[in-house]
Scaffold this motif. Structure first.
Motif, PDB file in Angstrom:
ATOM      1  N   ASP A  42       0.746  -1.202  -0.063  1.00  0.00           N
ATOM      2  CA  ASP A  42       0.080  -0.060  -0.027  1.00  0.00           C
ATOM      3  C   ASP A  42       0.808   1.190  -0.086  1.00  0.00           C
ATOM      4  N   LEU A  43       2.178   0.827  -0.257  1.00  0.00           N
ATOM      5  CA  LEU A  43       3.058   2.404  -0.141  1.00  0.00           C
ATOM      6  C   LEU A  43       2.753   3.148  -1.480  1.00  0.00           C
ATOM      7  N   LEU A  44       2.804   4.291  -1.458  1.00  0.00           N
ATOM      8  CA  LEU A  44       2.443   5.292  -2.605  1.00  0.00           C
ATOM      9  C   LEU A  44       3.763   5.974  -3.058  1.00  0.00           C
ATOM     10  N   PRO A  45       3.698   6.529  -4.316  1.00  0.00           N
ATOM     11  CA  PRO A  45       4.839   7.037  -4.898  1.00  0.00           C
ATOM     12  C   PRO A  45       5.346   8.384  -3.881  1.00  0.00           C
ATOM     13  N   SER A  46       4.259   8.984  -3.596  1.00  0.00           N
ATOM     14  CA  SER A  46       4.366  10.301  -2.740  1.00  0.00           C
ATOM     15  C   SER A  46       5.068  10.081  -1.396  1.00  0.00           C
ATOM     16  N   ASP A  47       4.862   8.656  -0.617  1.00  0.00           N
ATOM     17  CA  ASP A  47       5.290   8.297   0.519  1.00  0.00           C
ATOM     18  C   ASP A  47       6.613   8.016   0.354  1.00  0.00           C
ATOM     19  N   VAL A  48       7.511   8.038  -0.917  1.00  0.00           N
ATOM     20  CA  VAL A  48       8.736   7.902  -1.045  1.00  0.00           C
ATOM     21  C   VAL A  48       9.572   9.122  -1.498  1.00  0.00           C
ATOM     22  N   THR A  49       8.796   9.995  -2.434  1.00  0.00           N
ATOM     23  CA  THR A  49       9.551  11.029  -3.110  1.00  0.00           C
ATOM     24  C   THR A  49       9.183  12.428  -2.343  1.00  0.00           C
ATOM     25  N   GLY A  50       8.040  12.435  -1.702  1.00  0.00           N
ATOM     26  CA  GLY A  50       7.319  13.670  -1.383  1.00  0.00           C
ATOM     27  C   GLY A  50       6.169  13.995  -1.528  1.00  0.00           C
ATOM     28  N   VAL A  51       5.643  15.343  -1.045  1.00  0.00           N
ATOM     29  CA  VAL A  51       4.587  15.774  -1.579  1.00  0.00           C
ATOM     30  C   VAL A  51       4.510  17.293  -1.146  1.00  0.00           C
ATOM     31  N   THR A  52       3.531  17.998  -2.332  1.00  0.00           N
ATOM     32  CA  THR A  52       3.258  19.146  -2.451  1.00  0.00           C
ATOM     33  C   THR A  52       1.913  19.611  -1.435  1.00  0.00           C
ATOM     34  N   ILE A  53       1.933  20.260  -0.542  1.00  0.00           N
ATOM     35  CA  ILE A  53       1.057  20.813   0.367  1.00  0.00           C
ATOM     36  C   ILE A  53       0.714  22.414   0.292  1.00  0.00           C
ATOM     37  N   TYR A  54      -0.428  22.529   0.374  1.00  0.00           N
ATOM     38  CA  TYR A  54      -1.032  24.090   0.425  1.00  0.00           C
ATOM     39  C   TYR A  54      -0.983  24.632   1.849  1.00  0.00           C
ATOM     40  N   ASP A  55      -0.117  25.769   2.024  1.00  0.00           N
ATOM     41  CA  ASP A  55      -0.083  26.313   3.353  1.00  0.00           C
ATOM     42  C   ASP A  55      -1.231  27.562   3.295  1.00  0.00           C
ATOM     43  N   GLN A  56      -2.251  27.140   4.007  1.00  0.00           N
ATOM     44  CA  GLN A  56      -3.133  28.490   4.221  1.00  0.00           C
ATOM     45  C   GLN A  56      -2.764  29.693   4.650  1.00  0.00           C
ATOM     46  N   LYS A  57      -1.565  29.698   5.520  1.00  0.00           N
ATOM     47  CA  LYS A  57      -1.120  30.802   6.293  1.00  0.00           C
ATOM     48  C   LYS A  57      -0.556  31.739   5.129  1.00  0.00           C
ATOM     49  N   THR A  58       0.275  31.050   4.280  1.00  0.00           N
ATOM     50  CA  THR A  58       1.186  32.086   3.402  1.00  0.00           C
ATOM     51  C   THR A  58       0.463  31.943   1.755  1.00  0.00           C
ATOM     52  N   GLY A  59      -0.376  30.998   1.915  1.00  0.00           N
ATOM     53  CA  GLY A  59      -1.145  31.071   0.463  1.00  0.00           C
ATOM     54  C   GLY A  59      -0.336  30.368  -0.688  1.00  0.00           C
ATOM     55  N   GLU A  60       0.653  29.502  -0.192  1.00  0.00           N
ATOM     56  CA  GLU A  60       1.501  29.030  -1.193  1.00  0.00           C
ATOM     57  C   GLU A  60       1.544  27.386  -1.137  1.00  0.00           C
ATOM     58  N   PHE A  61       1.897  26.826  -2.456  1.00  0.00           N
ATOM     59  CA  PHE A  61       2.338  25.411  -2.001  1.00  0.00           C
ATOM     60  C   PHE A  61       3.886  25.064  -1.344  1.00  0.00           C
ATOM     61  N   GLU A  62       3.912  24.226  -0.558  1.00  0.00           N
ATOM     62  CA  GLU A  62       5.182  24.079   0.066  1.00  0.00           C
ATOM     63  C   GLU A  62       5.556  22.383  -0.299  1.00  0.00           C
ATOM     64  N   PHE A  63       6.805  22.253  -0.438  1.00  0.00           N
ATOM     65  CA  PHE A  63       7.183  20.846  -0.749  1.00  0.00           C
ATOM     66  C   PHE A  63       7.496  20.041   0.201  1.00  0.00           C
ATOM     67  N   HIS A  64       7.115  18.928   0.894  1.00  0.00           N
ATOM     68  CA  HIS A  64       7.565  18.593   1.911  1.00  0.00           C
ATOM     69  C   HIS A  64       8.442  17.059   1.454  1.00  0.00           C
ATOM     70  N   GLN A  65       9.660  17.129   1.688  1.00  0.00           N
ATOM     71  CA  GLN A  65      10.472  15.927   1.468  1.00  0.00           C
ATOM     72  C   GLN A  65      10.219  14.810   1.645  1.00  0.00           C
ATOM     73  N   GLY A  66      10.261  13.677   1.238  1.00  0.00           N
ATOM     74  CA  GLY A  66       9.978  12.357   1.418  1.00  0.00           C
ATOM     75  C   GLY A  66      11.503  11.830   2.098  1.00  0.00           C
ATOM     76  N   PRO A  67      11.403  10.390   2.279  1.00  0.00           N
ATOM     77  CA  PRO A  67      12.458   9.780   2.869  1.00  0.00           C
ATOM     78  C   PRO A  67      13.678   9.401   2.001  1.00  0.00           C
ATOM     79  N   ILE A  68      13.167   9.693   0.520  1.00  0.00           N
ATOM     80  CA  ILE A  68      14.186   9.485  -0.733  1.00  0.00           C
ATOM     81  C   ILE A  68      15.361  10.531  -0.274  1.00  0.00           C
ATOM     82  N   PHE A  69      15.352  11.777   0.381  1.00  0.00           N
ATOM     83  CA  PHE A  69      16.151  12.847   0.412  1.00  0.00           C
ATOM     84  C   PHE A  69      17.251  12.553   1.830  1.00  0.00           C
ATOM     85  N   ALA A  70      18.133  11.500   1.405  1.00  0.00           N
ATOM     86  CA  ALA A  70      19.197  11.096   2.330  1.00  0.00           C
ATOM     87  C   ALA A  70      20.241  10.885   1.630  1.00  0.00           C
ATOM     88  N   SER A  71      21.444  10.610   2.168  1.00  0.00           N
ATOM     89  CA  SER A  71      22.627  10.104   1.558  1.00  0.00           C
ATOM     90  C   SER A  71      22.608   8.720   1.045  1.00  0.00           C
TER      91      SER A  71
END
Length: 321
Positions: free
Chosen positions: A77-106
């Motif tokens: 049941d693992l999704l691609p976004s669970d690996v790479t990360g996902v873009t989330i809309y921030d209501q405070k700033t009114g902008e989309f923010e990218f949240h890194q997934g666990p693939i961002f490591a050495s």
């Protein structure tokens, strides 16, 4: 690369291998292959039984080079976004923010990679080839060094998906840790299985030095006769009766990259045929697609590749440039 640089490379290589050996006992060749894979800017596939130290190996390499490490448990049941990360809309700033997934490591441990669906496995194709992730049309670099250590359980196949050929081809090497011998087992038992040993490993080299070593390895000299040997080895895999698909050009280039690092790790600034023979099975066997009838008869890709290495004669003299 000159002889002095080769000695510096070999010294740093030995320091990393020795550091990892403090927690992975009795497996110097497997560790050397893993470090070679990292310095060749490649990825490693481990097909091994549970409890042989695959996670510890990934963590130890990351800590040895002052890098970060992450572990992704692949499930159906693992999704691609669970690996790479996902873009989330921030209501405070009114902008989309990218949240890194666990693939961002050495060093990324993809545990039981064949348990995820082909859709999720395909999320690794871009990052393993180009060291970047594209989400919603925006590309993000994962940094350097970057290495995926993926594992497979060779025994339990229920609920698994066979890795596609395109993904297998992106692994520079495939090897196994295996169980330690009696002497190494005794040393492991004497430590009492102390977990803190693998978490308190000191760094012996910086990530910038890893990048420098990777660049330096690319300058290791290879004679035209050795290139000819590699070409003959890969060509031989495409004509065997038991093989449906032989080694691609990507596989031949992977062997070239790995052989340069291996030669430098031994203090040489040039590649010899023995380097190719040593690495051929680890770099090429997993790229062979066997004929279904041969697989049914129990033929193994490792045995086929060993037969090719034994039948193709290595060069005995230099070829004119």
């Amino acid at each position: 690369m000159n002889p002095e640089q080769a000695r510096w490379f070999a010294e740093n290589f030995a320091n990393v291998v020795g550091n990892v050996e403090r927690v992975i006992m009795g497996k110097p060749e497997a560790i050397r292959l893993a470090v070679t894979c990292m310095l060749a800017e490649g990825h490693l596939l481990l097909e091994d039984y549970p409890g042989t130290g695959k996670t510890t190996l990934a963590r130890a390499i990351a800590q040895s080079v002052q890098g970060t490490n992450s572990r992704i448990q692949f499930t159906p049941d693992l999704l691609p976004s669970d690996v790479t990360g996902v873009t989330i809309y921030d209501q405070k700033t009114g902008e989309f923010e990218f949240h890194q997934g666990p693939i961002f490591a050495s060093i990324v441990l993809a545990d039981e990679i064949n348990r995820a669906s082909p859709k999720t496995q395909s999320a690794l194709l871009e990052v393993m080839e180009e060291s970047r992730v594209t989400v919603d049309g925006q590309s993000y670099n994962v940094g350097q060094p970057f290495m995926v250590i993926a594992t497979q359980n060779p025994i339990e196949q229920a609920g698994t998906y066979r890795l596609p050929e395109a993904q297998l081809d992106r692994f520079l090497m495939k090897t196994t840790l295996g169980y330690p011998d009696h002497e190494a087992t005794m040393r492991i038992l004497a430590t009492g299985g102390s977990r803190p040993r693998s978490t308190a490993l000191p760094a012996v080299i910086s990530t910038s030095q890893v990048a420098e070593m990777s660049q330096l390895a690319a300058s290791v000299h290879i004679e035209s006769s050795v290139f000819d040997y590699i070409a003959r080895l890969t060509a031989a895999t495409r004509t065997l009766d038991d093989v449906r698909l032989g080694v691609s050009i990507r596989g031949a280039l992977a062997l070239v990259r790995a052989s340069r690092v291996w030669a430098a790790s031994l203090g040489r600034h040039f590649v010899v045929p023995d380097d190719i023979k040593m690495l051929a099975i680890a770099c090429l066997a997993h790229r062979l697609i066997l004929d279904p009838e041969a697989e049914f008869n129990g033929v193994q890709a490792v045995d086929v590749m060993a037969e090719v290495v034994g039948s193709v004669p290595p060069p005995t003299e230099r070829q004119p440039a």
